[in-house]
Structures are given as structure tokens and as C-alpha cells.
Design a protein around this motif. Structure first.
Motif, mmCIF file in Angstrom:
data_model
loop_
_atom_site.group_PDB
_atom_site.id
_atom_site.type_symbol
_atom_site.label_atom_id
_atom_site.label_comp_id
_atom_site.label_asym_id
_atom_site.label_seq_id
_atom_site.Cartn_x
_atom_site.Cartn_y
_atom_site.Cartn_z
ATOM 1 N N GLY A 168 0.830 -1.213 0.000
ATOM 2 C CA GLY A 168 0.000 0.000 0.000
ATOM 3 C C GLY A 168 0.853 1.247 0.000
ATOM 4 N N CYS A 169 0.558 2.148 0.922
ATOM 5 C CA CYS A 169 1.308 3.407 1.001
ATOM 6 C C CYS A 169 2.681 3.150 1.637
ATOM 7 C CB CYS A 169 0.537 4.428 1.833
ATOM 8 S SG CYS A 169 1.504 5.919 2.137
ATOM 9 N N PRO A 170 3.760 3.530 0.961
ATOM 10 C CA PRO A 170 5.089 3.248 1.503
ATOM 11 C C PRO A 170 5.385 3.968 2.822
ATOM 12 C CG PRO A 170 5.240 4.531 -0.541
ATOM 13 C CD PRO A 170 3.798 4.155 -0.361
ATOM 14 N N PHE A 171 4.578 5.016 3.133
ATOM 15 C CA PHE A 171 4.824 5.780 4.363
ATOM 16 C C PHE A 171 4.014 5.236 5.547
ATOM 17 C CE2 PHE A 171 4.126 9.856 6.849
ATOM 18 C CZ PHE A 171 5.425 9.927 7.320
ATOM 19 N N ARG A 172 3.184 4.215 5.329
ATOM 20 C CA ARG A 172 2.199 3.847 6.354
ATOM 21 C C ARG A 172 2.827 3.361 7.657
ATOM 22 N NH1 ARG A 172 1.455 -1.632 6.958
ATOM 23 N NH2 ARG A 172 2.191 -2.883 5.205
ATOM 24 N N THR A 173 4.060 2.784 7.577
ATOM 25 C CA THR A 173 4.667 2.261 8.810
ATOM 26 C C THR A 173 5.138 3.385 9.744
ATOM 27 O OG1 THR A 173 6.753 2.094 7.591
ATOM 28 C CG2 THR A 173 5.447 0.067 7.822
ATOM 29 N N ARG A 174 5.152 4.620 9.246
ATOM 30 C CA ARG A 174 5.582 5.746 10.084
ATOM 31 C C ARG A 174 4.523 6.847 10.166
ATOM 32 N NH1 ARG A 174 10.893 7.832 7.577
ATOM 33 N NH2 ARG A 174 11.542 8.461 9.648
ATOM 34 N N CYS A 175 3.402 6.632 9.500
ATOM 35 C CA CYS A 175 2.420 7.715 9.374
ATOM 36 C C CYS A 175 1.523 7.789 10.608
ATOM 37 C CB CYS A 175 1.555 7.482 8.135
ATOM 38 S SG CYS A 175 0.323 8.779 7.913
ATOM 39 N N PRO A 176 1.431 8.971 11.251
ATOM 40 C CA PRO A 176 0.554 9.086 12.420
ATOM 41 C C PRO A 176 -0.925 9.035 12.052
ATOM 42 C CG PRO A 176 1.678 11.189 11.956
ATOM 43 C CD PRO A 176 2.201 10.189 10.973
ATOM 44 N N GLU A 177 -1.260 9.112 10.758
ATOM 45 C CA GLU A 177 -2.681 9.137 10.359
ATOM 46 C C GLU A 177 -3.066 7.920 9.520
ATOM 47 O OE1 GLU A 177 -4.174 13.043 9.436
ATOM 48 O OE2 GLU A 177 -2.117 13.777 9.543
ATOM 49 N N ALA A 178 -2.266 6.854 9.587
ATOM 50 C CA ALA A 178 -2.524 5.675 8.743
ATOM 51 C C ALA A 178 -3.890 5.057 9.043
ATOM 52 C CB ALA A 178 -1.423 4.652 8.939
ATOM 53 N N MET A 179 -4.562 4.584 7.973
ATOM 54 C CA MET A 179 -5.890 3.959 8.084
ATOM 55 C C MET A 179 -5.791 2.559 7.464
ATOM 56 S SD MET A 179 -7.876 7.211 6.430
ATOM 57 C CE MET A 179 -6.740 7.385 5.080
ATOM 58 N N PRO A 180 -6.805 1.696 7.671
ATOM 59 C CA PRO A 180 -6.712 0.343 7.090
ATOM 60 C C PRO A 180 -6.463 0.344 5.584
ATOM 61 C CG PRO A 180 -8.478 0.434 8.683
ATOM 62 C CD PRO A 180 -7.963 1.826 8.562
ATOM 63 N N ILE A 181 -7.109 1.261 4.849
ATOM 64 C CA ILE A 181 -6.938 1.269 3.382
ATOM 65 C C ILE A 181 -5.482 1.527 2.983
ATOM 66 C CG2 ILE A 181 -7.488 3.739 3.116
ATOM 67 C CD1 ILE A 181 -8.748 3.083 0.460
ATOM 68 N N CYS A 182 -4.721 2.182 3.871
ATOM 69 C CA CYS A 182 -3.339 2.550 3.532
ATOM 70 C C CYS A 182 -2.453 1.315 3.349
ATOM 71 C CB CYS A 182 -2.741 3.458 4.606
ATOM 72 S SG CYS A 182 -3.738 4.934 4.895
ATOM 73 N N ALA A 183 -2.824 0.193 3.997
ATOM 74 C CA ALA A 183 -2.047 -1.044 3.841
ATOM 75 C C ALA A 183 -2.446 -1.786 2.571
ATOM 76 C CB ALA A 183 -2.253 -1.947 5.057
ATOM 77 N N GLU A 184 -3.630 -1.439 2.023
ATOM 78 C CA GLU A 184 -4.150 -2.207 0.885
ATOM 79 C C GLU A 184 -3.867 -1.555 -0.461
ATOM 80 O OE1 GLU A 184 -8.273 -2.501 1.817
ATOM 81 O OE2 GLU A 184 -7.789 -3.392 3.777
ATOM 82 N N ARG A 185 -3.997 -0.243 -0.521
ATOM 83 C CA ARG A 185 -3.892 0.435 -1.825
ATOM 84 C C ARG A 185 -2.825 1.513 -1.793
ATOM 85 N NH1 ARG A 185 -9.574 1.676 -3.205
ATOM 86 N NH2 ARG A 185 -8.760 3.725 -3.715
ATOM 87 N N ARG A 186 -1.989 1.505 -2.813
ATOM 88 C CA ARG A 186 -0.981 2.573 -2.917
ATOM 89 C C ARG A 186 -1.665 3.850 -3.411
ATOM 90 N NH1 ARG A 186 4.528 3.550 -4.063
ATOM 91 N NH2 ARG A 186 5.162 1.380 -3.973
ATOM 92 N N PRO A 187 -1.560 4.939 -2.678
ATOM 93 C CA PRO A 187 -2.181 6.179 -3.160
ATOM 94 C C PRO A 187 -1.399 6.755 -4.338
ATOM 95 C CG PRO A 187 -0.972 6.591 -1.127
ATOM 96 C CD PRO A 187 -0.860 5.125 -1.406
ATOM 97 N N LEU A 188 -2.117 7.211 -5.365
ATOM 98 C CA LEU A 188 -1.456 7.798 -6.539
ATOM 99 C C LEU A 188 -1.304 9.300 -6.352
ATOM 100 C CD1 LEU A 188 -3.429 5.880 -9.302
ATOM 101 C CD2 LEU A 188 -1.166 5.334 -8.344
ATOM 102 N N LEU A 189 -0.302 9.851 -7.020
ATOM 103 C CA LEU A 189 -0.102 11.295 -6.965
ATOM 104 C C LEU A 189 -1.196 11.959 -7.793
ATOM 105 C CD1 LEU A 189 2.103 13.264 -5.814
ATOM 106 C CD2 LEU A 189 3.167 13.179 -8.060
#
Ligand code: SF4
Length: 326
Positions: free
Chosen positions: A288-309
Motif C-alpha cells: 500500500g502506502c510506503p509511508f504507512r509504517t511511520r504515518c501518524p494518520e494511517a488507516m486500514p486502506i493505507c495497507a491495501e492500496r498505494r495512493p497515486l499522486l
């Protein structure tokens, strides 16, 4: 109304290094140092590229110049596809794109005088006559605030700031359209940093050169950049006009980086956001999102889908962010 095309277009650029292992040194994986990076730099403007060390920004700068051969994507400089050029045409095109390194001492030959250093690029490209080359050297020294008395001196006789001025003069010898400045002021004292930053700003305004200004320090790129791109684990996670990015950062990573910059006005001071953990290995990035392991606002979807720019709003220079919050 006609819109001036950008000087530099970077399209889905990638630089992947093979990882080898085992007795036969077979390829066992790929390190994606730069992955699917796209942005543009307008004529006479500076694009600031920031991120922690190891995020791939220097590799990106070198891949644009083909000092590292890109694995994917295209680089178009003033209408020429740099990535499609053969060796001899690439050598000819190199005069239009130069680099300034972090450590000018390492990039200047200790056995060459300033005169020899500045003449060399013109001799290699067979530009001008001996007399016109020497005149050009004096002109370049004047541009970077040095006089003819330094012509026969060697790099070890100069301070760090003076050596960086010589490095900048060398980058200017062939009248480039585009310069990558890779951590060009990071090794300098703060007072010397601002002198060199002012010099780069003046070159950009007066000579109309476009810069890719790479730094790990958001404070350094703030005043020199028209656009800023923030890089994390080989990808751009936010791009915006500089004023927008510093006023209204959208990506949690950008917010954390900005919160570390001291602000003199106590009313405008930001709450410091401390990032947890280390930057993950690019060999094994998170799903998913490469920043999710350090993100203070990570949500479940962040592990599943990579957000696009994606652009947050339209405009000539839209604010773009890769985050599921937006
Ligand atoms: Fe944080 Fe999720 Fe946004 Fe990534 S996508 S920056 S993990 S909120």
C-alpha cells in the motif's frame, strides 16, 4: 494565449538496481531507488527536491542526466528525448545539462588549477579559440564573484565556499539550460550557504537557467524554489508551488518534515511531529502506502492500496499529493 512548454519533462522515470545473491550471483531482487517519478521544470525556474537521505533524490538527479542509466521512463529536455540518444549524441547534449556536487573538493581535480579546470569542458567540446576560452573563464569567475588572481591556484588553496563557487563556474562553462545542484550547500557553514544560495538564485534569474535543487533540508530549498517535490522511498509523494507547500502541506510526511523547521514567530510555530521508526528498506517496501509504517494518520486502506499522486485542485501548477486522506 500560448503556454511556454516546460524545459524539462520527467515522465514515469525509474532506476532499479539488481540485487544479486548466491554462488552464481544471480539476480534475486530489484532495488527500486527511483520508481515512476514524473514532474516538470519550467524555463528559468527552480524545482526543489527534498526528502531524507537514502530516499532516492540523488539517484533521480543522476538518472535525469543519464549519469545513471534509467530503467524506465523518459526525460525530455527542451524537446529532445535524452533517454533515446545514443552515446555520441548524448555527449553533445551534455553541454546543455550540468551538475554541481555536494563536495566540490572531491569533484575538483587537486592537480588542476582553476584555469585548467574551467578550460577543460570547452576544450573537450571544442568550443571557441584559446583566446575566447580564456576570456570566458574570466567572465565566469566574475559571475561567481572571484577575480583573475585565482586563475593559477589549486583547489586546496580555497575555502569550502570558494571551491563551491569554482564548481558552479565550471558547471556554467558550456552555457547550460539545466543544472542539477545535488546537496550543493549541505557541506557549507550556514553563512556561506546563504551566499551560495543567493548566487544560484541570481544565476537562475539573470541567465534564465533551470535548476533541480536537491536537498535533505526543506528550509534550504524554501526561498530558492518555484516548485517543490517531496520524495519518500523512491517516489514523489507531494508536488506544489513552493508558497503552497510551506503554507499548506498536505502529505503527513511533508507536514512532519516541515514541523522540524524552526520558525522565529511564536504565533506561527508548528507542533513538532516526530516520525516513528526508520525509513523501510527499498528492497522490501511496505504494501500500500510506503509511508504507512511511520504515518501518524494511517488507516486500514493505507495497507491495501498505494495512493497515486493526484492534483488537489486545477491550475497551471496544481498542488499534487499521494495520500488517501485527500
Ligand atoms: Fe498516511 Fe495513509 Fe496518507 Fe499514506 S495514504 S500518508 S499512510 S494517511
Amino acid at each position: 494565449m500560448t503556454v511556454d512548454p516546460p524545459l524539462l519533462q520527467v515522465q514515469a522515470l525509474g532506476k532499479h538496481f539488481p540485487v544479486r545473491g548466491g554462488f552464481f550471483r544471480r539476480i534475486t531482487g530489484w532495488l527500486k531507488a527511483v520508481d515512476d517519478v514524473s514532474f516538470e521544470v519550467k524555463r528559468g525556474e527552480t524545482f526543489g527536491l527534498v526528502g531524507e537521505s537514502g530516499c532516492g533524490k540523488s539517484t533521480l538527479g543522476r538518472a535525469i542526466l543519464r549519469l545513471h542509466e534509467p530503467t524506465a521512463g523518459r526525460v525530455i529536455l527542451d524537446g529532445t528525448d535524452i533517454t533515446a540518444l545514443d552515446r555520441s549524441r548524448l555527449t553533445a547534449a551534455r553541454r546543455h545539462m550540468q551538475i554541481i556536487f555536494q563536495d566540490p573538493y572531491a569533484s575538483l581535480s587537486p592537480r588542476r588549477t582553476v584555469l585548467q579546470t574551467l578550460l577543460e569542458p570547452m576544450e573537450i567540446h571544442r568550443i571557441g579559440t584559446p583566446r575566447s576560452r580564456r576570456e570566458k573563464v574570466l567572465e565566469l569567475l566574475d559571475i561567481v564573484g572571484m577575480g583573475p588572481q585565482v586563475l593559477h591556484r589549486y583547489p586546496h588553496e580555497f575555502s569550502g565556499g570558494q571551491r563551491q563557487r569554482i564548481g558552479i563556474a565550471r558547471a556554467l562553462t558550456l552555457d547550460p539550460k539545466f543544472i542539477v545542484a545535488d546537496e550543493a550547500v549541505s557541506a557549507l557553514d550556514v553563512s556561506v550557504q546563504s551566499q551560495v544560495l543567493n548566487l544560484i538564485g541570481r544565476l537562475q534569474r539573470e541567465l534564465g537557467i533551470s535548476f533541480l535543487f536537491i536537498s535533505h533540508d526543506l528550509a534550504v530549498v524554501q526561498h530558492i524554489s518555484h516548485q517543490v517535490g517531496v520524495m519518500y522511498l523512491g517516489r514523489l509523494v507531494e508536488i506544489a508551488p513552493a508558497a503552497d507547500l510551506y503554507r499548506d502541506p498536505m502529505h503527513p510526511y511533508t507536514r512532519a518534515l516541515l514541523s522540524a523547521i524552526p520558525v522565529p514567530d511564536p504565533k506561527r510555530r508548528r507542533k513538532r511531529i516526530l516520525l516513528q521508526g526508520e525509513v523501510p528498506s527499498p528492497l522490501d517496501p511496505p504494501s500500500g502506502c510506503p509511508f504507512r509504517t511511520r504515518c501518524p494518520e494511517a488507516m486500514p486502506i493505507c495497507a491495501e492500496r498505494r495512493p497515486l499522486l493526484r492534483p488537489i485542485h486545477d491550475g497551471e501548477a496544481p498542488h499534487q499529493v499521494a495520500c488517501h486522506l485527500h
